[in-house]
Design an enzyme around this catalytic site. Structure first.
Site, PDB file in Angstrom:
ATOM      1  N   ARG A   1     -82.749  59.664  13.061  1.00  0.00           N
ATOM      2  CA  ARG A   1     -82.657  58.548  12.111  1.00  0.00           C
ATOM      3  C   ARG A   1     -83.846  57.595  12.201  1.00  0.00           C
ATOM      4  O   ARG A   1     -84.021  56.741  11.345  1.00  0.00           O
ATOM      5  CB  ARG A   1     -81.318  57.821  12.215  1.00  0.00           C
ATOM      6  CG  ARG A   1     -80.939  57.343  13.573  1.00  0.00           C
ATOM      7  CD  ARG A   1     -79.458  57.013  13.637  1.00  0.00           C
ATOM      8  NE  ARG A   1     -79.072  56.006  12.655  1.00  0.00           N
ATOM      9  CZ  ARG A   1     -79.428  54.732  12.723  1.00  0.00           C
ATOM     10  NH1 ARG A   1     -80.186  54.308  13.715  1.00  0.00           N
ATOM     11  NH2 ARG A   1     -79.034  53.887  11.806  1.00  0.00           N
TER      12      ARG A   1
ATOM     13  N   ASP B   1     -80.935  47.688  13.162  1.00  0.00           N
ATOM     14  CA  ASP B   1     -79.851  48.179  14.001  1.00  0.00           C
ATOM     15  C   ASP B   1     -79.726  47.365  15.273  1.00  0.00           C
ATOM     16  O   ASP B   1     -80.688  46.762  15.735  1.00  0.00           O
ATOM     17  CB  ASP B   1     -80.150  49.622  14.461  1.00  0.00           C
ATOM     18  CG  ASP B   1     -79.899  50.630  13.374  1.00  0.00           C
ATOM     19  OD1 ASP B   1     -79.183  50.315  12.430  1.00  0.00           O
ATOM     20  OD2 ASP B   1     -80.443  51.747  13.506  1.00  0.00           O
TER      21      ASP B   1
END
Ligand code: ADE
Length: 226
Positions: free
Chosen positions: A154, A169
């Site tokens: 990712r 994140d």
């Protein structure tokens, strides 16, 4: 990025690799993931890959021959040798900083163990970087390898589609804070309301609120889980 996975159980990866994010990244040529069965490098009719430990003890160890032959063959299949990573509970604990560093490599090779571990000469011969995903014992390195692949993939540019989100994140960005609470519709659920600031349209205020919440969430995690 090329990722090789060396395992005795390649079929464990089938649905994982076909999943939405990874499946699309592979189809788009962003990540080239290849599976190799260590057993293909074992000798004899029984294709034996494991044996009992000298000196006695429980369980079976992976023999050095098939493992080392498998790694060498896979490494030679590409002009660029990959960074060799061995999944083992005795390795360094995986964290987001390691994941970020792995995501910058053009190629990684993940070696999954099974049974009670590897014959020590595998380490001596190949000198891998050893990675653990936590202080507990899994029945093999396969699930740990999936964790590494998922976390690394990712971060490969183009995989998420919206590059900002990886930066936002938890554990990412310069301050490495945990993400604070997030809300979607409905505005009210069982009497619980979305904080007014998020509905205010004031982006400066929203950013400041989110930062405060992230600091709080990080502080709470440090004080309650350690
Ligand atoms: N193999 C078995 N347990 C493991 C763990 N915790 N991390 C990585 N590989 C493993």
């Amino acid at each position: 990025m090329r990722i090789d996975i060396l395992t005795l159980f390649p079929e464990m990866f089938t649905s994982f690799l076909a999943g939405s994010l990874l499946g699309a990244a592979r189809d788009n040529g962003l990540i080239d993931i290849r599976l190799t069965n260590i057993r293909d490098f074992a000798d004899g009719v029984h294709r034996q890959v494991d044996d009992r430990p000298f000196g006695g003890g429980p369980g079976m160890l992976l023999m050095p021959g098939p493992v080392v032959d498998c790694v060498e063959s896979v490494q030679q299949s590409d002009p660029v040798a990959g960074q060799l990573l061995m999944l083992t509970p005795s390795g360094r604990r995986l964290d987001q900083q390691m994941v970020e560093s792995l995501a910058t490599k053009s190629r990684i090779v993940l070696l999954c163990g099974r049974y009670e571990g590897f014959d020590e000469r595998v380490r001596e011969t190949l000198q891998p970087i050893e990675i653990s995903i936590g202080d507990y014992i899994l029945s093999g390195g396969e699930v740990a390898a999936m964790v590494v692949v998922d976390a690394v993939a990712r971060l490969v540019p183009g995989v998420l589609g919206h590059e900002e989100s990886a930066q936002q994140d938890s554990f990412s960005g310069i301050d490495r804070l945990i993400e604070g609470p997030q809300y979607t519709r409905p505005r009210e659920f069982r009497g619980l309301c979305v904080p007014d600031v998020l509905l205010s349209g004031d982006h400066g205020k929203i950013a400041q609120w989110r930062h405060e919440q992230a600091v709080r969430a990080t502080h709470r995690r440090v004080t309650t889980h350690s």
